[in-house]
Design a protein around this motif. Sequence first.
Motif, PDB file in Angstrom:
ATOM      1  N   GLU A  27      18.618  66.442  32.007  1.00 36.30           N
ATOM      2  CA  GLU A  27      20.001  66.836  31.746  1.00 36.30           C
ATOM      3  C   GLU A  27      20.089  67.763  30.534  1.00 36.30           C
ATOM      4  O   GLU A  27      20.834  68.750  30.531  1.00 36.30           O
ATOM      5  N   ALA A  31      21.384  71.600  30.573  1.00 35.16           N
ATOM      6  CA  ALA A  31      22.508  71.994  29.721  1.00 35.16           C
ATOM      7  C   ALA A  31      22.109  73.146  28.800  1.00 35.16           C
ATOM      8  O   ALA A  31      22.890  74.089  28.601  1.00 35.16           O
ATOM      9  N   GLU A  34      21.883  76.375  30.846  1.00 37.58           N
ATOM     10  CA  GLU A  34      23.213  76.856  31.224  1.00 37.58           C
ATOM     11  C   GLU A  34      23.967  77.387  30.011  1.00 37.58           C
ATOM     12  O   GLU A  34      24.724  78.354  30.118  1.00 37.58           O
TER      13      GLU A  34
END
Lengths: 160, 160
Positions: A27, A31, A34
């Motif tokens: 995760e 993140a 992105e």
Amino acid sequence: MDNPRRRRPVPTHEELAAWRVHIETSEIVRARIEARLHEDSGLSGGDYRVLLALSEAEGRAMRSSELAAHIEWERSRLSGHLGRMERRGLVRREPCAEDARGSRVVLTDSGDRAFHASTLPHLRAIKEVFVDALTPEQLDHLRDAAAAVRRHLHLDPLPE
Amino acid sequence: MDNPRRRRPVPTHEELAAWRVHIETSEIVRARIEARLHEDSGLSGGDYRVLLALSEAEGRAMRSSELAAHIEWERSRLSGHLGRMERRGLVRREPCAEDARGSRVVLTDSGDRAFHASTLPHLRAIKEVFVDALTPEQLDHLRDAAAAVRRHLHLDPLPE
DNA sequence: CCTCGGTTGTTGACATGTGAATCATATGCG
DNA sequence: CGCATATGATTCACATGTCAACAACCGAGG
């Protein structure tokens, strides 16, 4: 000692720890990449995925349902996302000639430029944040483990 | 042939494919396990995380900021989430004696029951969906790869 | 005491996600 | 043709996430 005749219904502490570090790290990596994409190009991960599909499509356009199926999104999710992208001028929706119910989603010139400007920095971010963290063997192991999970869940071997 | 003197700024096709299958599979697994949690217990992943922290806290209660730091959430995110959890009776917020700015988040009996009822099915889901898909070696490899990424990103070796 | 900078928690505006309901159109079938 | 049903896309209500602004309060220094 684990009794081999007794099925263990829950993970061991080690298995649970492996699960937690794996899922939380994935995760964080997603993140970070992105966030880099957004800083570099003003595009979200969702934007990128839509633009990638459209830029590879015949005539830089697709039917909405076709697009949703291709990127494996709910249609309502795509509809909302396209609304936001349309406001920003990245895509355009026009009525569909063959089927008056549907609409064609068209990549605008502006959207095409934004996408092409974003790809190189995005790929660089993937390399720097993820690939460069791992040895080639570790990368192979990750790929194999993902493939094993996909088999276990009866998913297509390859994403998309 | 790759020229060893030339740094490759972007991933190879193989590296990119490994990235994609890894990240998309991880997302699918997380979503499946959270879906199972929600079906079994009516709790979201966020609910579970809050309830876990509270159930381990002194007096089944924590200061809001302390809780946010413990689970690594933005304070505003926690505030909104607690509002929804409070509406469902899982937690209660009461004014804090020592510090009139703050509030104590207290696990209700109902929240405690919901949490304890959820743990076993949740751990089972992790085992069935994730752990059972992998050999012990693959699980070790995943743990090691996650650790390598965390080092690369200068994160704490262990989540939390 | 009183001001000032830091802390605490909430709020607002927005982006993003899901599922159900809805509306218009298409299509198969008697 | 005419109708039942399926399909394409949007909309609604809501849950979830980010960030910035805010109001209230703490505590140190003057």
